[in-house]
Design an enzyme around this catalytic site. Structure first.
Site, PDB file in Angstrom:
ATOM      1  N   HIS A 281       0.816  -1.215   0.000  1.00  0.00           N
ATOM      2  CA  HIS A 281       0.000   0.000   0.000  1.00  0.00           C
ATOM      3  C   HIS A 281       0.849   1.265   0.000  1.00  0.00           C
ATOM      4  O   HIS A 281       0.380   2.332   0.370  1.00  0.00           O
ATOM      5  CB  HIS A 281      -0.932   0.001   1.223  1.00  0.00           C
ATOM      6  CG  HIS A 281      -2.264  -0.602   0.934  1.00  0.00           C
ATOM      7  ND1 HIS A 281      -3.259  -0.694   1.853  1.00  0.00           N
ATOM      8  CD2 HIS A 281      -2.759  -1.148  -0.193  1.00  0.00           C
ATOM      9  CE1 HIS A 281      -4.322  -1.278   1.320  1.00  0.00           C
ATOM     10  NE2 HIS A 281      -4.037  -1.563   0.080  1.00  0.00           N
ATOM     11  N   CYS A 282       2.107   1.140  -0.455  1.00  0.00           N
ATOM     12  CA  CYS A 282       2.968   2.327  -0.490  1.00  0.00           C
ATOM     13  C   CYS A 282       3.236   2.770  -1.919  1.00  0.00           C
ATOM     14  O   CYS A 282       2.609   3.711  -2.400  1.00  0.00           O
ATOM     15  CB  CYS A 282       4.277   2.050   0.241  1.00  0.00           C
ATOM     16  SG  CYS A 282       4.089   1.958   2.034  1.00  0.00           S
ATOM     17  N   ILE A 283       4.126   2.080  -2.613  1.00  0.00           N
ATOM     18  CA  ILE A 283       4.582   2.550  -3.921  1.00  0.00           C
ATOM     19  C   ILE A 283       3.450   2.631  -4.947  1.00  0.00           C
ATOM     20  O   ILE A 283       3.337   3.635  -5.658  1.00  0.00           O
ATOM     21  CB  ILE A 283       5.730   1.674  -4.450  1.00  0.00           C
ATOM     22  CG1 ILE A 283       6.812   1.524  -3.380  1.00  0.00           C
ATOM     23  CG2 ILE A 283       6.323   2.287  -5.719  1.00  0.00           C
ATOM     24  CD1 ILE A 283       7.333   2.804  -2.821  1.00  0.00           C
ATOM     25  N   CYS A 285       0.374   3.121  -4.489  1.00  0.00           N
ATOM     26  CA  CYS A 285      -0.763   3.937  -4.031  1.00  0.00           C
ATOM     27  C   CYS A 285      -0.383   5.366  -3.666  1.00  0.00           C
ATOM     28  O   CYS A 285      -1.016   6.329  -4.115  1.00  0.00           O
ATOM     29  CB  CYS A 285      -1.425   3.278  -2.814  1.00  0.00           C
ATOM     30  SG  CYS A 285      -2.117   1.642  -3.117  1.00  0.00           S
ATOM     31  N   ASP A 286       0.656   5.519  -2.841  1.00  0.00           N
ATOM     32  CA  ASP A 286       0.918   6.819  -2.222  1.00  0.00           C
ATOM     33  C   ASP A 286       1.119   7.968  -3.208  1.00  0.00           C
ATOM     34  O   ASP A 286       0.578   9.064  -2.993  1.00  0.00           O
ATOM     35  CB  ASP A 286       2.128   6.717  -1.299  1.00  0.00           C
ATOM     36  CG  ASP A 286       1.865   5.806  -0.104  1.00  0.00           C
ATOM     37  OD1 ASP A 286       0.702   5.392   0.076  1.00  0.00           O
ATOM     38  OD2 ASP A 286       2.816   5.492   0.627  1.00  0.00           O
TER      39      ASP A 286
END
Length: 438
Positions: A281-283, A285-286
């Protein structure tokens, strides 16, 4: 500024001193891949912890130790289950028992790559509703610039609190790297930005319980942008690494050896590696939180936009390579038996969030392939309307093509050497002679 020692005790918040605030009970709102390790780290540091999650199923999984954690965190969980200093509840009113509230809820994007703020907005509203004087409230979920002010500072002010005097609000981006013991919380510096200097001191005193150092910023907005910059930097460079790897294949070169050679340069270069896509849920999405906010202001960010488009399209490039390789062998994708090895989004975890393997499997199935998977950490997954089970003995299968997506530590892949076609999407199977790369 880096704060390397506890904040000065003469800095007061109401009747309490900073040092007392640091050791007081903490409520952790959201017990997912960030919140649970955070709660366990605070427990290990000596704090009483109230863990709050809206999902009773998640709470039951924690109580039963059926959660994906680093071995050290599993040991902590086992040690603290039944500890009176740990409360696990779905009741948001438990927030009122804490001196510090840490918000750790998911901030995904929807299928249109638009930020999904439902969990974040609900968690912040619940915290605001149950806030009591003297509390420090820290948001850690990655989000757009201004969230802390919009979802915490302004509603608290509307409730009659004087933010920075009656309650204290800060943003401190989470820095959890699932499955990676080298980046444990006690080795990873933290960043925090609060509404005033006193808020920063209180936040730093709490964060120093579990981090080696704390870097202070003068506002929550700067801390929010710091997190977006960290992950956007990674996204752009991963997209570049994937593109570079494809260019190397066209030129008949092996990309990893070139990347590692370039990494010997002690300045101006940082290695990033190609793969089948980006999960978690980082690269993936953010950076969309930043792009979404900029679009609302009619501002474009073409480099970031191009990188995120490339990242989103990477699983389809893998599927196209499967088609090409099968076609070179005289086979159609339709009817082909394809095994995907490793479906978690990264090695060492049982985490399927945004895993490229899911999209790859769906695309292949839509092409008519008979798709199975093998993953020692993931027992089953849902593909469309069907639930698929991990193949227990992959070496016994009669596969037309094996796609290596994720290689977990300690897994023996020697059986790949006798497979007719192996597509290595990890670029790391040096021991397999008959393979292709994406």
């Amino acid at each position: 500024m880096e704060l390397l020692s506890p904040a000065r005790p003469e800095c007061k918040a109401g009747a309490s001193v900073t040092a007392e605030h640091a050791t007081a009970p903490v409520a952790v709102v959201g017990l997912g891949y960030v919140g649970l390790p955070t709660a366990l780290a605070l427990l290990a540091a000596g704090n009483e912890v109230v863990g709050i999650d809206v999902s009773e199923a998640r709470l039951d999984a924690i109580r039963g130790s059926q959660v994906d954690l680093l071995p050290s965190d599993h040991d902590r969980l086992t040690a603290h289950l039944g500890d009176p200093r740990l409360t696990l509840t779905s009741d948001p009113s438990a927030i009122e028992r804490a001196r510090t509230v840490v918000i750790c809820v998911p901030t995904p994007v929807d299928r249109h790559l638009v930020p999904d703020l439902h969990a974040l907005a609900a968690a912040c509203a619940s915290v605001v509703a149950h806030a009591v004087p003297g509390q420090l409230i820290m948001l850690t979920s990655t989000t757009y610039v201004g969230t802390t002010r919009e979802l915490l500072v302004e509603p608290l002010t509307a409730r009659g609190f004087r933010v920075g005097t009656d309650v204290y609000v800060a943003f401190s981006p989470e820095r959890i790297d699932p499955g990676n013991a080298h980046h444990a919380q006690d080795r990873t510096p933290r960043v925090v930005g609060g509404t005033n200097e006193l808020t920063n001191r209180l936040a730093a005193a709490v964060l120093q319980r579990t981090a080696p150092s704390v870097h202070l910023l003068p506002s929550a907005e700067q801390a929010e942008m710091t997190k977006l910059w960290e992950n956007t930097f990674r996204a752009v460079n991963i997209a570049l690494a994937n593109e570079f790897a494809e260019d190397c294949r066209v030129l008949g070169l092996e990309p990893l050896s070139i990347i590692e050679a370039a990494a010997t340069k002690p300045y101006g270069f940082m290695p990033f590696y190609p793969g089948p896509g980006v999960g978690g849920h980082c690269i993936p999405c953010d950076p969309h939180y930043l792009l979404w906010q900029l679009r609302a202001r009619r501002v474009s960010s073409p480099l970031i936009d191009a990188a995120m488009t490339a990242i989103a399209g990477r699983p389809r490039r893998v599927v196209q390579r499967v088609r090409d390789i099968l076609a070179e062998g005289g086979r159609s994708v339709s009817g082909a038996r394809v095994l995907v090895v490793g479906v978690a989004y990264k090695p060492g975890v049982a985490d399927l969030r945004e895993s490229p393997a899911l999209e790859i499997m769906e695309e292949l199935a839509a092409d008519g392939a008979k798709v199975d998977f093998h993953d020692p950490l993931v027992g089953s997954l849902r593909l469309g309307a069907a639930v698929r089970e991990s193949v227990a003995e992959p070496a016994a299968g009669n596969w037309d093509l094996v796609l290596v997506h994720t290689v977990h530590p300690g897994v023996d892949l020697g059986w790949l050497a006798v497979q007719p076609l192996v597509l290595d999407a990890t670029y790391r199977l040096d021991s397999v002679p008959t393979k292709a790369v994406v």
